[in-house]
Enzyme design. Structure first.
Site, PDB file in Angstrom:
ATOM      1  N   HIS A 117      18.125 -36.010  -7.639  1.00 51.21           N
ATOM      2  CA  HIS A 117      17.322 -36.458  -6.493  1.00 51.21           C
ATOM      3  C   HIS A 117      15.863 -36.032  -6.609  1.00 51.21           C
ATOM      4  O   HIS A 117      15.159 -35.963  -5.603  1.00 51.21           O
ATOM      5  CB  HIS A 117      17.933 -35.930  -5.197  1.00 51.21           C
ATOM      6  CG  HIS A 117      19.317 -36.446  -4.954  1.00 51.21           C
ATOM      7  ND1 HIS A 117      19.574 -37.764  -4.697  1.00 51.21           N
ATOM      8  CD2 HIS A 117      20.517 -35.825  -4.979  1.00 51.21           C
ATOM      9  CE1 HIS A 117      20.883 -37.934  -4.550  1.00 51.21           C
ATOM     10  NE2 HIS A 117      21.478 -36.763  -4.725  1.00 51.21           N
ATOM     11  N   CYS A 172       0.852  -1.181   0.000  1.00 54.29           N
ATOM     12  CA  CYS A 172       0.000   0.000   0.000  1.00 54.29           C
ATOM     13  C   CYS A 172       0.891   1.234   0.000  1.00 54.29           C
ATOM     14  O   CYS A 172       1.890   1.300   0.706  1.00 54.29           O
ATOM     15  CB  CYS A 172      -0.934   0.093   1.194  1.00 54.29           C
ATOM     16  SG  CYS A 172      -2.129  -1.227   1.283  1.00 54.29           S
ATOM     17  N   ARG A 216       4.006  -0.299  -4.771  1.00 55.85           N
ATOM     18  CA  ARG A 216       3.704  -0.836  -3.447  1.00 55.85           C
ATOM     19  C   ARG A 216       2.383  -1.609  -3.408  1.00 55.85           C
ATOM     20  O   ARG A 216       2.048  -2.229  -2.394  1.00 55.85           O
ATOM     21  CB  ARG A 216       3.638   0.296  -2.419  1.00 55.85           C
ATOM     22  CG  ARG A 216       4.900   1.110  -2.340  1.00 55.85           C
ATOM     23  CD  ARG A 216       4.738   2.230  -1.350  1.00 55.85           C
ATOM     24  NE  ARG A 216       4.593   1.722  -0.005  1.00 55.85           N
ATOM     25  CZ  ARG A 216       5.593   1.465   0.805  1.00 55.85           C
ATOM     26  NH1 ARG A 216       6.831   1.682   0.412  1.00 55.85           N
ATOM     27  NH2 ARG A 216       5.389   1.003   2.017  1.00 55.85           N
ATOM     28  N   TRP A 256      -2.712  -2.749  -1.688  1.00 62.97           N
ATOM     29  CA  TRP A 256      -2.359  -4.152  -1.861  1.00 62.97           C
ATOM     30  C   TRP A 256      -3.165  -4.874  -0.797  1.00 62.97           C
ATOM     31  O   TRP A 256      -2.899  -4.748   0.393  1.00 62.97           O
ATOM     32  CB  TRP A 256      -0.858  -4.350  -1.649  1.00 62.97           C
ATOM     33  CG  TRP A 256      -0.385  -5.738  -1.948  1.00 62.97           C
ATOM     34  CD1 TRP A 256       0.023  -6.225  -3.155  1.00 62.97           C
ATOM     35  CD2 TRP A 256      -0.255  -6.828  -1.012  1.00 62.97           C
ATOM     36  NE1 TRP A 256       0.380  -7.548  -3.029  1.00 62.97           N
ATOM     37  CE2 TRP A 256       0.231  -7.946  -1.734  1.00 62.97           C
ATOM     38  CE3 TRP A 256      -0.503  -6.975   0.345  1.00 62.97           C
ATOM     39  CZ2 TRP A 256       0.471  -9.178  -1.138  1.00 62.97           C
ATOM     40  CZ3 TRP A 256      -0.264  -8.208   0.953  1.00 62.97           C
ATOM     41  CH2 TRP A 256       0.217  -9.297   0.202  1.00 62.97           C
ATOM     42  N   GLU A 274      17.638 -17.333  -8.123  1.00 67.86           N
ATOM     43  CA  GLU A 274      17.204 -15.989  -8.506  1.00 67.86           C
ATOM     44  C   GLU A 274      16.623 -15.997  -9.935  1.00 67.86           C
ATOM     45  O   GLU A 274      15.626 -15.336 -10.203  1.00 67.86           O
ATOM     46  CB  GLU A 274      18.383 -15.016  -8.377  1.00 67.86           C
ATOM     47  CG  GLU A 274      18.133 -13.585  -8.818  1.00 67.86           C
ATOM     48  CD  GLU A 274      17.029 -12.846  -8.066  1.00 67.86           C
ATOM     49  OE1 GLU A 274      16.517 -13.368  -7.065  1.00 67.86           O
ATOM     50  OE2 GLU A 274      16.660 -11.762  -8.506  1.00 67.86           O
ATOM     51  N   GLU A 296       7.986 -14.780 -11.087  1.00 67.06           N
ATOM     52  CA  GLU A 296       7.394 -13.511 -10.638  1.00 67.06           C
ATOM     53  C   GLU A 296       6.697 -12.763 -11.763  1.00 67.06           C
ATOM     54  O   GLU A 296       5.623 -12.223 -11.578  1.00 67.06           O
ATOM     55  CB  GLU A 296       8.488 -12.541 -10.159  1.00 67.06           C
ATOM     56  CG  GLU A 296       9.081 -12.783  -8.830  1.00 67.06           C
ATOM     57  CD  GLU A 296      10.046 -11.682  -8.449  1.00 67.06           C
ATOM     58  OE1 GLU A 296       9.778 -11.043  -7.436  1.00 67.06           O
ATOM     59  OE2 GLU A 296      11.068 -11.452  -9.140  1.00 67.06           O
ATOM     60  N   ASN A 318      -1.575   2.233   5.599  1.00 66.56           N
ATOM     61  CA  ASN A 318      -0.681   1.177   5.117  1.00 66.56           C
ATOM     62  C   ASN A 318      -0.267   0.356   6.332  1.00 66.56           C
ATOM     63  O   ASN A 318       0.291   0.905   7.270  1.00 66.56           O
ATOM     64  CB  ASN A 318       0.538   1.821   4.434  1.00 66.56           C
ATOM     65  CG  ASN A 318       1.708   0.870   4.256  1.00 66.56           C
ATOM     66  OD1 ASN A 318       2.848   1.276   4.326  1.00 66.56           O
ATOM     67  ND2 ASN A 318       1.438  -0.393   4.028  1.00 66.56           N
ATOM     68  N   GLY A 319      -0.591  -0.937   6.312  1.00 67.74           N
ATOM     69  CA  GLY A 319      -0.230  -1.788   7.447  1.00 67.74           C
ATOM     70  C   GLY A 319      -1.378  -2.714   7.779  1.00 67.74           C
ATOM     71  O   GLY A 319      -2.264  -2.933   6.953  1.00 67.74           O
ATOM     72  N   LYS A 356       6.278  -4.485  -4.046  1.00 67.65           N
ATOM     73  CA  LYS A 356       7.718  -4.365  -3.911  1.00 67.65           C
ATOM     74  C   LYS A 356       8.153  -4.233  -2.459  1.00 67.65           C
ATOM     75  O   LYS A 356       9.204  -4.710  -2.059  1.00 67.65           O
ATOM     76  CB  LYS A 356       8.199  -3.144  -4.697  1.00 67.65           C
ATOM     77  CG  LYS A 356       9.698  -3.117  -4.775  1.00 67.65           C
ATOM     78  CD  LYS A 356      10.191  -2.434  -5.997  1.00 67.65           C
ATOM     79  CE  LYS A 356      11.665  -2.585  -6.123  1.00 67.65           C
ATOM     80  NZ  LYS A 356      12.057  -3.951  -6.476  1.00 67.65           N
ATOM     81  N   LYS A 374      12.830 -14.882 -10.847  1.00 71.29           N
ATOM     82  CA  LYS A 374      12.519 -13.827 -11.819  1.00 71.29           C
ATOM     83  C   LYS A 374      11.483 -14.314 -12.819  1.00 71.29           C
ATOM     84  O   LYS A 374      10.543 -13.612 -13.142  1.00 71.29           O
ATOM     85  CB  LYS A 374      13.772 -13.383 -12.607  1.00 71.29           C
ATOM     86  CG  LYS A 374      14.788 -12.545 -11.889  1.00 71.29           C
ATOM     87  CD  LYS A 374      14.357 -11.129 -11.615  1.00 71.29           C
ATOM     88  CE  LYS A 374      13.625 -10.992 -10.333  1.00 71.29           C
ATOM     89  NZ  LYS A 374      14.277 -10.909  -9.101  1.00 71.29           N
TER      90      LYS A 374
HETATM   91  C1  G6P Z   1       9.255  -8.511  -2.305  1.00 75.37           C
HETATM   92  C2  G6P Z   1       9.798  -8.033  -3.632  1.00 75.37           C
HETATM   93  C3  G6P Z   1      11.121  -8.720  -3.933  1.00 75.37           C
HETATM   94  C4  G6P Z   1      12.092  -8.496  -2.804  1.00 75.37           C
HETATM   95  C5  G6P Z   1      11.518  -8.933  -1.458  1.00 75.37           C
HETATM   96  C6  G6P Z   1      12.375  -8.452  -0.301  1.00 75.37           C
HETATM   97  O1  G6P Z   1       8.890  -9.831  -2.391  1.00 75.37           O
HETATM   98  O2  G6P Z   1       8.862  -8.298  -4.654  1.00 75.37           O
HETATM   99  O3  G6P Z   1      11.648  -8.199  -5.124  1.00 75.37           O
HETATM  100  O4  G6P Z   1      13.261  -9.206  -3.053  1.00 75.37           O
HETATM  101  O5  G6P Z   1      10.227  -8.341  -1.267  1.00 75.37           O
HETATM  102  O6  G6P Z   1      12.353  -7.062  -0.266  1.00 75.37           O
HETATM  103  P1  G6P Z   1      13.501  -6.160   0.318  1.00 75.37           P
HETATM  104  O7  G6P Z   1      13.040  -4.758   0.066  1.00 75.37           O
HETATM  105  O8  G6P Z   1      13.571  -6.488   1.781  1.00 75.37           O
HETATM  106  O9  G6P Z   1      14.759  -6.485  -0.384  1.00 75.37           O
END
Ligand code: G6P
Length: 613
Positions: free
Chosen positions: A509, A2, A27, A74, A486, A493, A100-101, A608, A490
């Protein structure tokens, strides 16, 4: 999660709020809304969807007012729809609130208020708060600021809020606990926002509100801060270092592509002033006073979430190789609830791009309470994590807006590399020549990243072949294992293709059972410690007709014979390979997502900055 934004000044609030919401959309983006105060008339416009849907929704409606609040959501409590969108209004209609929260004890407050005649429209925890403030105003006969203070004293949870009251039309009240809130101070105008991005084009002077603080912003008296115990606080005004152009797409179709392409510069910025080749030294000013703690550390714990956790895994290999310190990498969300063994001999590195991730913050709190030393690696200057850690190093990657993290990862790995090299040298684990060789290699990375970026056309070609895959496997060993994780993250996501990252040798395995001619298998097979072993793994995939897309060292001919596609990256020591090998994975995910018509910068269900646990 949010985004909130607010304005009080002489200008029309709406354009400022909408612009701010566009910046904060990373956000959350499932509904949006604004409340505008024009004299004592308080109007709310809100709807399900993105900020652009809100813009269409308000066409032809009254948008006047020089005080206003805006929100992009969100969803946590209640599905994304028009009613659950913020701002929320009190029964009386006088108050409007954005939040927000999460209000954890909302159910009991709601029940109590229900008995007192309050009628709720939405499923949200937020609406309970606005009713509570309204109720307190009436029963206690207090003004808005005092009612907010009293209400917050009975609330459990996390919040950043801004409240308007049509009975006090020249005022807004903001407060925070565990969710970020920045206040901008301009010429006769004030801004509030979840981060500084909506503020920077108006003023560079900001105050980061602390937990438990309430800001009362008044046209006549300006900004006053007090805490929930009603003690007055002196605002600490800081100057923003952010630049407006870093918040624009700069000619790219998406922020993600811009941020991928920024990496030669952002990695350089992470090293700037820290890696000194002439003197042959690494100086990390932010942790200078803690160097000895590193050198004496018996153990390092690294905590983070998502991509930051993957960077932490690279950190594990780096610290173990260069500094010979045992490292454990923990998901912050697991660590915080596990009653972990942590004490004053431990050094904890908390990694977070946003510096606001709720689980990482809670993990820090726990480790701090048990006496550990906490070092932060954050991107956002002034963020909560940067402020609660004992010391730290910013990554200086610049604002990352695409929800899928790219340049933040390489910046985090760069900072971890600098730290590990510095500690290794100070401990005497790294010989002078080895240390100097690695410094030179690190210094050469930005140029090599540029070379990897030049393979984009080839990557796009590969993306086109595999864009309709339903599953994908990512394999790597040693330093390349976290990169495999990673790469898989990606892809899932942003393109919604199921993908798994695995240590190459573990494939046999389990995941090997999935391999058939439909399965793209992305393998990091660069020349280095486990090269031959990975070549054997590639053979195993090939024997089962899997499609192999290999990332290899320039000039490799062995893997070229076996793989369906190879992407070459320049030669570099094993420890630095993640900084290069992750780039093709970022690009392939980006292009596949674009080809599948996905919203790259705002993937479904994600946000994010994850300020809820
Ligand atoms: C969310 C984002 C990711 C990020 C993660 C941790 O899931 O979508 O891209 O890696 O949070 O966020 P931070 O700000 O703590 O790196």
């Amino acid at each position: 999660m949010c985004g909130i934004v607010a304005y009080l000044g002489d200008k029309e609030a709406y354009p400022i709020l909408i612009n701010g919401l566009r910046r904060l959309e990373y956000r959350g983006y499932d509904s949006a809304g604004v409340a505008l105060m024009n004299g004592d008339v308080l109007t709310i416009h809100k709807c399900q969807g993105k900020v652009s849907d809100l813009e269409s929704h308000v066409v032809g409606k009254s948008l006047s007012g020089s005080i206003g609040i805006g929100h992009t959501r969100w969803a946590t409590h209640g599905p994304p729809n028009d009613v659950n969108a913020h701002p929320h209004r009190s029964t009386s209609g006088d108050l409007a609130l954005i939040h927000n929260g999460i209000i954890e004890n909302y159910a009991s407050i709601k029940e109590e208020l229900g008995h007192r005649g309050h009628i709720f429209q939405s499923d949200t925890d937020t609406e309970v708060l606005v009713h509570l403030i309204d109720d307190i105003q009436r029963t206690e006969k207090v003004d808005l600021a005092e009612a907010v203070r009293l209400a917050l004293a009975s609330v459990v949870g996390a919040y950043a809020i801004v409240v308007l009251d049509s009975k006090e039309p020249d005022l807004m009240v903001a407060a925070r606990k565990s969710s970020p809130l920045v206040i901008g101070i301009g010429e006769g105008e004030f801004f509030c926002a979840s981060d500084a991005t909506p503020i920077v084009e108006h003023t560079k002077n900001v105050v980061y509100l602390e937990d438990g603080e309430i800001a009362v912003i008044d046209r006549t008296n300006g900004l006053k801060i007090r805490n929930v115990k009603n003690q007055e606080k002196t605002p600490f005004i800081q100057e923003l270092e952010m630049h407006l152009e870093t918040l624009e797409k700069g000619g790219y179709d998406h922020f993600m592509l811009k941020e991928i392409n920024e990496q030669p510069r952002s990695i350089r910025d992470s090293m700037r002033g820290r890696l000194n080749l002439a003197k042959g030294e690494v100086v990390l000013g932010g942790i200078k006073d803690y160097e000895q703690k590193f050198v004496n550390a018996k153990r390092i714990l690294i905590v983070g979430c998502g991509t930051s956790w993957h960077a932490g895994m690279v950190g594990e290999y780096l610290f173990e190789e260069f500094a010979r310190i045992p490292v454990e990498v923990e998901y912050a969300s697991e660590f915080r609830y596990r009653n972990p063994i942590v004490n004053e001999n431990d050094l904890v590195i908390a990694i977070s791009q946003s510096g606001e991730t709720a689980d990482t913050l809670a993990a820090i709190e726990l480790a701090k309470n048990r006496g550990a030393t906490i070092i932060g690696i954050c991107n956002v200057v002034g963020s909560s994590i940067a402020r609660v850690t004992h010391a730290g190093s910013y990554t200086h990657a610049g604002p990352e807006i695409g929800v899928a993290s790219t340049k933040a990862f390489t910046a985090q790995v760069t900072v971890l590399t600098l730290m590990a090299l510095m500690v290794g040298q100070k401990k005497g684990v790294l010989s002078g020549s080895n240390f100097y060789r690695l410094l030179n290699e690190l210094d050469a990375i930005p140029e090599k990243v540029q070379k990897v970026l030049a393979t984009e056309a080839q990557i796009k070609y590969i993306a086109d072949i595999y864009k309709d895959a339903t599953n994908a496997l990512y394999l790597g060993r040693g330093y390349s294992f976290p990169v495999a994780l990673e790469g898989a993250l990606k892809l899932k996501e942003i393109s919604y293709i199921h993908a798994e990252g695995y240590p190459a040798a573990e494939m046999k395995h389990g995941p090997i059972a999935l391999i058939d001619e439909e399965m793209p298998v992305f393998v990091i097979a660069t020349k280095g410690a486990s090269y031959e072993k990975v070549v054997s793994n590639i053979q195993e995939v090939k024997a089962r007709k899997g499609k192999i897309i290999a990332i290899v060292t320039q000039g490799d001919s062995v893997v070229r014979e076996l793989a369906d596609h190879v992407i070459e990256i320049p030669e570099t020591p094993d420890a630095l390979v993640p900084l290069l090998s992750v780039i093709p994975f970022q690009l392939i995910s980006y292009h596949i997502a674009v080809m599948r018509g996905c919203n790259v910068d705002q993937p479904r269900n994600l946000a994010k900055s994850v300020t809820v646990e």
